[in-house]
Design a protein around this motif. Structure first.
Motif, PDB file in Angstrom:
ATOM      1  N   PHE A  18      16.474 -37.345 -78.464  1.00  0.00           N
ATOM      2  CA  PHE A  18      15.436 -37.007 -78.693  1.00  0.00           C
ATOM      3  C   PHE A  18      14.477 -37.220 -77.011  1.00  0.00           C
ATOM      4  CE2 PHE A  18      14.918 -41.720 -78.139  1.00  0.00           C
ATOM      5  CZ  PHE A  18      14.405 -41.824 -77.159  1.00  0.00           C
ATOM      6  N   SER A  19      13.543 -35.982 -76.961  1.00  0.00           N
ATOM      7  CA  SER A  19      13.629 -35.342 -75.480  1.00  0.00           C
ATOM      8  C   SER A  19      12.357 -36.815 -74.924  1.00  0.00           C
ATOM      9  CB  SER A  19      12.788 -34.683 -74.764  1.00  0.00           C
ATOM     10  OG  SER A  19      11.636 -34.099 -75.489  1.00  0.00           O
ATOM     11  N   SER A  20      12.215 -37.313 -73.477  1.00  0.00           N
ATOM     12  CA  SER A  20      11.178 -38.254 -73.067  1.00  0.00           C
ATOM     13  C   SER A  20      10.728 -38.519 -71.838  1.00  0.00           C
ATOM     14  CB  SER A  20      11.346 -39.483 -73.998  1.00  0.00           C
ATOM     15  OG  SER A  20       9.743 -40.438 -73.192  1.00  0.00           O
ATOM     16  N   HIS A  21       9.531 -37.999 -71.372  1.00  0.00           N
ATOM     17  CA  HIS A  21       9.288 -38.478 -69.830  1.00  0.00           C
ATOM     18  C   HIS A  21       9.531 -40.075 -69.813  1.00  0.00           C
ATOM     19  CE1 HIS A  21       9.118 -34.085 -69.221  1.00  0.00           C
ATOM     20  NE2 HIS A  21       7.972 -34.230 -69.675  1.00  0.00           N
ATOM     21  N   TYR A  36      14.017 -31.942 -87.522  1.00  0.00           N
ATOM     22  CA  TYR A  36      12.808 -31.257 -86.022  1.00  0.00           C
ATOM     23  C   TYR A  36      11.010 -31.258 -86.328  1.00  0.00           C
ATOM     24  CZ  TYR A  36      12.153 -27.884 -82.020  1.00  0.00           C
ATOM     25  OH  TYR A  36      11.395 -27.469 -81.529  1.00  0.00           O
ATOM     26  N   MET A  37      11.689 -32.016 -85.148  1.00  0.00           N
ATOM     27  CA  MET A  37       9.478 -32.480 -84.387  1.00  0.00           C
ATOM     28  C   MET A  37       9.917 -32.114 -82.946  1.00  0.00           C
ATOM     29  SD  MET A  37       8.129 -36.429 -83.564  1.00  0.00           S
ATOM     30  CE  MET A  37       6.355 -36.456 -83.553  1.00  0.00           C
ATOM     31  N   ASP A  89      11.240 -33.955 -79.973  1.00  0.00           N
ATOM     32  CA  ASP A  89      11.192 -32.945 -78.192  1.00  0.00           C
ATOM     33  C   ASP A  89       9.659 -33.453 -78.438  1.00  0.00           C
ATOM     34  OD1 ASP A  89      11.052 -31.651 -76.197  1.00  0.00           O
ATOM     35  OD2 ASP A  89      10.831 -29.405 -76.866  1.00  0.00           O
ATOM     36  N   GLU A  90      10.027 -34.622 -77.528  1.00  0.00           N
ATOM     37  CA  GLU A  90       8.570 -35.650 -77.053  1.00  0.00           C
ATOM     38  C   GLU A  90       7.843 -36.370 -78.012  1.00  0.00           C
ATOM     39  OE1 GLU A  90       7.674 -36.408 -73.774  1.00  0.00           O
ATOM     40  OE2 GLU A  90       8.971 -35.074 -72.659  1.00  0.00           O
ATOM     41  N   PRO A  91       8.569 -36.977 -79.388  1.00  0.00           N
ATOM     42  CA  PRO A  91       7.937 -37.794 -80.145  1.00  0.00           C
ATOM     43  C   PRO A  91       6.461 -38.897 -79.718  1.00  0.00           C
ATOM     44  CG  PRO A  91      10.751 -38.296 -79.829  1.00  0.00           C
ATOM     45  CD  PRO A  91       9.786 -37.342 -78.585  1.00  0.00           C
ATOM     46  N   PHE A  92       7.172 -38.933 -78.219  1.00  0.00           N
ATOM     47  CA  PHE A  92       5.649 -40.283 -78.187  1.00  0.00           C
ATOM     48  C   PHE A  92       5.363 -40.138 -77.551  1.00  0.00           C
ATOM     49  CE2 PHE A  92      10.194 -42.044 -78.509  1.00  0.00           C
ATOM     50  CZ  PHE A  92      10.319 -43.079 -79.368  1.00  0.00           C
ATOM     51  N   ARG A 114       2.059 -39.168 -86.028  1.00  0.00           N
ATOM     52  CA  ARG A 114       3.248 -39.298 -86.876  1.00  0.00           C
ATOM     53  C   ARG A 114       3.282 -39.287 -88.415  1.00  0.00           C
ATOM     54  NH1 ARG A 114       1.382 -46.081 -87.262  1.00  0.00           N
ATOM     55  NH2 ARG A 114       0.481 -45.845 -85.063  1.00  0.00           N
ATOM     56  N   VAL A 115       2.197 -37.983 -88.753  1.00  0.00           N
ATOM     57  CA  VAL A 115       2.726 -37.014 -89.842  1.00  0.00           C
ATOM     58  C   VAL A 115       3.802 -35.940 -89.253  1.00  0.00           C
ATOM     59  CG1 VAL A 115       1.994 -34.894 -91.293  1.00  0.00           C
ATOM     60  CG2 VAL A 115       0.221 -36.954 -90.541  1.00  0.00           C
ATOM     61  N   GLN A 116       2.983 -35.081 -87.850  1.00  0.00           N
ATOM     62  CA  GLN A 116       4.791 -34.753 -87.613  1.00  0.00           C
ATOM     63  C   GLN A 116       6.079 -35.622 -87.798  1.00  0.00           C
ATOM     64  OE1 GLN A 116       3.782 -30.734 -85.245  1.00  0.00           O
ATOM     65  NE2 GLN A 116       4.592 -31.945 -83.833  1.00  0.00           N
ATOM     66  N   LEU A 117       6.026 -36.604 -87.321  1.00  0.00           N
ATOM     67  CA  LEU A 117       6.982 -37.113 -87.314  1.00  0.00           C
ATOM     68  C   LEU A 117       7.893 -37.759 -88.627  1.00  0.00           C
ATOM     69  CD1 LEU A 117       9.375 -39.291 -86.492  1.00  0.00           C
ATOM     70  CD2 LEU A 117       8.477 -41.560 -87.009  1.00  0.00           C
ATOM     71  N   CYS A 118       6.547 -37.943 -89.820  1.00  0.00           N
ATOM     72  CA  CYS A 118       7.419 -37.855 -91.254  1.00  0.00           C
ATOM     73  C   CYS A 118       7.719 -36.586 -91.706  1.00  0.00           C
ATOM     74  CB  CYS A 118       5.958 -38.312 -92.093  1.00  0.00           C
ATOM     75  SG  CYS A 118       5.433 -39.411 -92.382  1.00  0.00           S
ATOM     76  N   ALA A 119       7.181 -34.999 -91.602  1.00  0.00           N
ATOM     77  CA  ALA A 119       7.654 -33.629 -91.626  1.00  0.00           C
ATOM     78  C   ALA A 119       9.038 -33.729 -91.367  1.00  0.00           C
ATOM     79  CB  ALA A 119       7.054 -32.779 -91.049  1.00  0.00           C
ATOM     80  N   ALA A 120       9.528 -34.021 -89.821  1.00  0.00           N
ATOM     81  CA  ALA A 120      11.140 -34.111 -89.639  1.00  0.00           C
ATOM     82  C   ALA A 120      12.000 -35.350 -90.513  1.00  0.00           C
ATOM     83  CB  ALA A 120      11.296 -35.074 -88.276  1.00  0.00           C
ATOM     84  N   LEU A 121      11.243 -36.274 -91.049  1.00  0.00           N
ATOM     85  CA  LEU A 121      11.979 -37.194 -91.813  1.00  0.00           C
ATOM     86  C   LEU A 121      12.197 -36.835 -93.509  1.00  0.00           C
ATOM     87  CD1 LEU A 121      11.289 -40.434 -90.316  1.00  0.00           C
ATOM     88  CD2 LEU A 121      13.575 -39.403 -89.911  1.00  0.00           C
TER      89      LEU A 121
END
Length: 312
Positions: free
Chosen positions: A184-187, A75-76, A154-157, A137-144
């Protein structure tokens, strides 16, 4: 498969979710789009067990999600949930251990993912010393880092530069290719259209459209540009409905929907009879336009902070 069926959620007098249903299939990138307050974050938090729904179910592989399954979800959150004083590698290793990994496996996973997302050189730095993009990027690592069975982002970009967007896009595509369902959600609708296998559009707590972008393009449409045509010339053409029209120097254009079975060559002949034809092409509306049309008649209501506790 991750399946969401009939989710409802109220915050006081505000209905945040009203019968939300969709699924995310193995190996699929699913784009979850909607305006602020539409219900995206609320849905994701219910999947994670952070919020309880008032009704409906969330299941994985046909069984209700429980605590053991949630440990296998990456989860991010949209809001950064990192410990700012901890060093990057230390923090990621700690999170990996919380998911049940051994110290050695956690260390290997941290090295692998920090290298993959391009922050290995900052692994010894405190998170607060990083730019917002590198924190993302660290948050993405935390999810992976714990090799999850499902990814919910949630809004990874948000806040990423073009290079980081390409890196993250590649990582998500790789996870999906390995069989992992990714939502993933994104605008950033152009990005969603480019990356995702299917898209779900939510507005005012209701799913208003789910499918591939091609499936969301209802029916065949065409753009026709004619020089100096008489006013209203398409109105009498059989099997044609005018969707929009405009003018530019030297000619008028229309975008029309063609009924099933309509002969496009007959439409072209009718256009040519109205004046010289400068353009006659199939029109494939982008996701931004499909989204606009899907939510046009809906009003998005923000849950109030004192009752909802967070933005949807």
């Amino acid at each position: 498969m991750l399946a969401i069926e009939g989710l409802t959620k109220r915050f006081g007098t505000v209905t945040a979710l009203d019968g939300v249903s969709f699924d995310v299939r193995p190996g699929e990138l699913f784009g979850f789009v909607g305006g602020n307050g539409a219900g995206k974050t609320t849905t994701m938090r219910i999947v994670l067990g952070v919020l309880a729904s008032d009704g409906g179910t969330v299941s994985w592989q046909g069984a209700p999600i429980d605590a053991d399954v949630r440990r296998r979800i990456g989860y991010m959150p949209e809001e950064r949930g990192l410990y700012p004083k901890m060093r990057v590698a230390e923090q990621l290793g700690y999170l990996a251990r919380l998911h049940g990994m051994s110290a050695g496996d956690a260390r290997t996973a941290v090295e692998r993912w920090t290298e993959r997302v391009g922050i290995s050189a900052r692994a010894g730095d405190a998170v607060e010393k990083l730019s917002l993009g590198n924190q993302q990027r660290v948050q993405l690592c935390a999810a992976l880092v714990h090799d999850p069975d499902v990814l919910v982002l949630d809004e990874p970009f948000s806040g990423l530069d073009p290079t980081a967007v390409e890196t993250m896009s590649g990582v998500l595509a790789e996870k999906a290719a390995s069989g992992t369902p990714v939502i993933f959600s994104s605008h950033q609708l152009e990005l969603v259209e480019r990356l995702c296998d299917r898209v779900g559009i939510i507005s005012a707590g209701r799913m208003v459209a789910v499918g591939t972008v091609d499936e969301l393009r209802a029916g065949e449409t065409a753009r026709i540009d004619v020089v100096g045509p008489p006013a209203g010339w398409p109105d009498g053409v059989a099997g044609v409905t005018v969707l929009e029209a405009g003018h530019r120097p030297g000619g008028d254009w229309v975008r029309v929907a063609l009924d099933d079975g309509t002969d496009d060559q007959a439409v072209l002949r009718a256009a040519a009879a109205a004046g010289p034809v400068r353009e006659f092409t199939p029109y494939r509306p982008p996701l931004t336009e499909l989204y606009r049309d899907a939510v046009a008649d809906r009003v998005v209501v923000e849950p109030q902070p004192e009752t909802a506790g967070a933005r949807s």
